[in-house]
Design a protein around this motif. Structure first.
Motif, PDB file in Angstrom:
ATOM      1  N   LYS A 100      11.222 -35.867 -63.601  1.00 33.90           N
ATOM      2  CA  LYS A 100      11.401 -36.659 -64.998  1.00 33.90           C
ATOM      3  C   LYS A 100      11.490 -35.789 -66.139  1.00 33.90           C
ATOM      4  O   LYS A 100      12.131 -35.140 -67.144  1.00 33.90           O
ATOM      5  N   LYS A 101      10.010 -35.052 -65.676  1.00 34.06           N
ATOM      6  CA  LYS A 101       9.407 -34.045 -66.851  1.00 34.06           C
ATOM      7  C   LYS A 101      10.145 -32.732 -66.403  1.00 34.06           C
ATOM      8  O   LYS A 101      10.042 -32.043 -67.809  1.00 34.06           O
ATOM      9  N   ALA A 102      10.753 -32.144 -65.791  1.00 35.29           N
ATOM     10  CA  ALA A 102      11.232 -31.121 -65.967  1.00 35.29           C
ATOM     11  C   ALA A 102      12.648 -30.420 -65.946  1.00 35.29           C
ATOM     12  O   ALA A 102      12.837 -29.882 -66.433  1.00 35.29           O
ATOM     13  N   VAL A 103      13.403 -31.722 -66.673  1.00 31.80           N
ATOM     14  CA  VAL A 103      14.775 -31.383 -66.872  1.00 31.80           C
ATOM     15  C   VAL A 103      15.112 -31.811 -68.288  1.00 31.80           C
ATOM     16  O   VAL A 103      15.726 -31.745 -69.337  1.00 31.80           O
ATOM     17  N   ARG A 104      13.839 -32.346 -69.060  1.00 36.04           N
ATOM     18  CA  ARG A 104      13.637 -32.543 -70.007  1.00 36.04           C
ATOM     19  C   ARG A 104      13.375 -30.852 -70.969  1.00 36.04           C
ATOM     20  O   ARG A 104      12.131 -29.961 -70.809  1.00 36.04           O
ATOM     21  N   ARG A 105      14.062 -30.395 -72.319  1.00 40.78           N
ATOM     22  CA  ARG A 105      13.514 -29.777 -72.906  1.00 40.78           C
ATOM     23  C   ARG A 105      12.621 -29.417 -72.471  1.00 40.78           C
ATOM     24  O   ARG A 105      11.420 -30.169 -73.044  1.00 40.78           O
TER      25      ARG A 105
ATOM     26  N   ASP B 267      18.251 -43.100 -64.239  1.00 43.91           N
ATOM     27  CA  ASP B 267      17.279 -42.136 -63.041  1.00 43.91           C
ATOM     28  C   ASP B 267      15.895 -41.293 -63.588  1.00 43.91           C
ATOM     29  O   ASP B 267      15.133 -41.254 -62.915  1.00 43.91           O
ATOM     30  N   PHE B 268      16.498 -40.977 -65.018  1.00 42.11           N
ATOM     31  CA  PHE B 268      15.293 -40.165 -65.315  1.00 42.11           C
ATOM     32  C   PHE B 268      14.594 -40.580 -66.752  1.00 42.11           C
ATOM     33  O   PHE B 268      13.539 -40.131 -67.314  1.00 42.11           O
ATOM     34  N   GLY B 269      14.974 -41.549 -67.166  1.00 47.00           N
ATOM     35  CA  GLY B 269      14.325 -42.392 -68.292  1.00 47.00           C
ATOM     36  C   GLY B 269      14.514 -41.869 -69.610  1.00 47.00           C
ATOM     37  O   GLY B 269      13.623 -42.066 -70.532  1.00 47.00           O
ATOM     38  N   MET B 270      15.838 -41.257 -69.866  1.00 47.12           N
ATOM     39  CA  MET B 270      15.635 -40.465 -71.065  1.00 47.12           C
ATOM     40  C   MET B 270      16.812 -41.229 -71.748  1.00 47.12           C
ATOM     41  O   MET B 270      17.816 -41.193 -71.620  1.00 47.12           O
ATOM     42  N   ASP B 271      16.317 -41.195 -73.375  1.00 46.83           N
ATOM     43  CA  ASP B 271      17.560 -42.059 -73.765  1.00 46.83           C
ATOM     44  C   ASP B 271      18.812 -41.108 -74.356  1.00 46.83           C
ATOM     45  O   ASP B 271      20.021 -41.610 -74.348  1.00 46.83           O
ATOM     46  N   MET B 272      18.167 -40.209 -74.452  1.00 47.28           N
ATOM     47  CA  MET B 272      19.689 -39.259 -75.171  1.00 47.28           C
ATOM     48  C   MET B 272      19.223 -38.029 -74.294  1.00 47.28           C
ATOM     49  O   MET B 272      18.554 -37.653 -73.767  1.00 47.28           O
TER      50      MET B 272
ATOM     51  N   ASP C 289      21.786 -28.765 -72.226  1.00 43.71           N
ATOM     52  CA  ASP C 289      21.530 -27.992 -71.331  1.00 43.71           C
ATOM     53  C   ASP C 289      20.570 -28.999 -70.520  1.00 43.71           C
ATOM     54  O   ASP C 289      19.980 -29.529 -69.406  1.00 43.71           O
ATOM     55  N   GLU C 290      20.120 -30.300 -71.151  1.00 45.31           N
ATOM     56  CA  GLU C 290      19.149 -31.391 -70.135  1.00 45.31           C
ATOM     57  C   GLU C 290      20.414 -31.929 -68.920  1.00 45.31           C
ATOM     58  O   GLU C 290      19.776 -32.295 -68.041  1.00 45.31           O
TER      59      GLU C 290
END
Ligand code: HEC
Length: 225
Positions: free
Chosen positions: A108-113, A175-180, A184-185
């Motif tokens: 999850k962290k690895a796909v965030r900028r 799947d990654f808990g990202m709101d935005m 590139d993410e």
């Protein structure tokens, strides 16, 4: 199990899930449904559960057997084995779950900028040309897929792709808990989940190329509507 092996196992399970979801997605697309409105693929959670279970069982059994044998000789086999099995299972499950979560948190962290990230700067036309090649390159994944396997001729995208980035993407949220999600993410999300691969190096030319080519894909997608 070493962390590296764990990671490989998790990626393998993610990809096995996707092998199931690829034909499913095609069926969904043909039927004219919006894939995001269906039940979630739950890639990460289901992979975690599978990994937790598998490890839990393996350890539970191994420990149970070992203790069962040792105590069995002192106290009578039947009773000792029953107890040892119970303990082994409980410990195995707890450890399996904890490790599964750790791996998924890392992905999850690895796909965030990352903080202080500067994207690779290059000639846009060159990046697009390189990105198109990478988009068709199966060696980028660990499961034989290329981006184009799912996205040829604008397939596999949902309506969110029309929106300016960053925006909400169902897979990122679920799947990654990202709101935005930045574009590139999104490339990194598709690298990690459907492609079952390591994310690309942040700041790399490859990531910039695939991101730039995804912009071309986005324009085609918008023009087609
Ligand atoms: C196994 C199929 C599969 C593969 C392979 C795949 N993707 Fe995707 N991709 C999807 C699905 C499913 C979605 C829709 C996600 C959603 O809307 O929740 C998607 C959505 C996207 C989006 C648009 C997200 C938005 O803003 O709505 C982009 C951009 C994208 N993928 C890029 C890529 C790139 C680049 C690759 C290769 C590195 C790739 N994909 C490989 C399945 C795949």
């Amino acid at each position: 199990m070493s962390t590296d092996k764990n990671r490989k196992e998790l990626l393998k399970k993610l990809s096995r899930n996707l092998m199931v979801s690829v034909p499913m997605m095609t069926v969904v697309a043909v039927a004219g449904f919006n894939a995001s409105s269906g039940p979630g693929l739950g890639l990460i959670p289901s992979a975690e559960a599978a990994q937790g279970e598998a490890e839990g069982e393996a350890r539970g059994e191994a420990e149970g057997e070992a203790r069962g044998e040792a105590e069995g000789s002192a106290k009578g086999e039947g009773e000792a084995e029953a107890r040892a099995e119970g303990e082994g299972e409980a410990e195995g499950e707890a450890e399996g779950e904890a490790e599964g979560e750790g791996e998924s948190a890392k992905l999850k962290k690895a796909v965030r900028r990352p903080e202080g990230y500067t994207p690779y700067q290059g000639n846009v036309a060159d990046l697009r040309a390189q990105g198109e090649k990478l988009f068709n390159d199966t060696s980028l994944s660990s499961n034989g897929l290329s981006c184009a396997t799912c996205h040829a001729n604008g397939a596999g995208y949902n309506a969110s792709f029309k929106n300016e980035y960053p925006h909400v993407v169902a897979m990122g949220q679920r799947d990654f808990g990202m709101d935005m999600v930045h574009l590139d993410e999104m490339v990194q999300i598709c690298m990690v989940a459907p492609m079952a691969a390591e994310p690309l190096e942040w700041g790399s030319e490859e990531l910039a190329a695939l991101t730039e080519y995804s912009r071309v894909e986005q324009k085609k997608f918008i023009d087609k509507q």
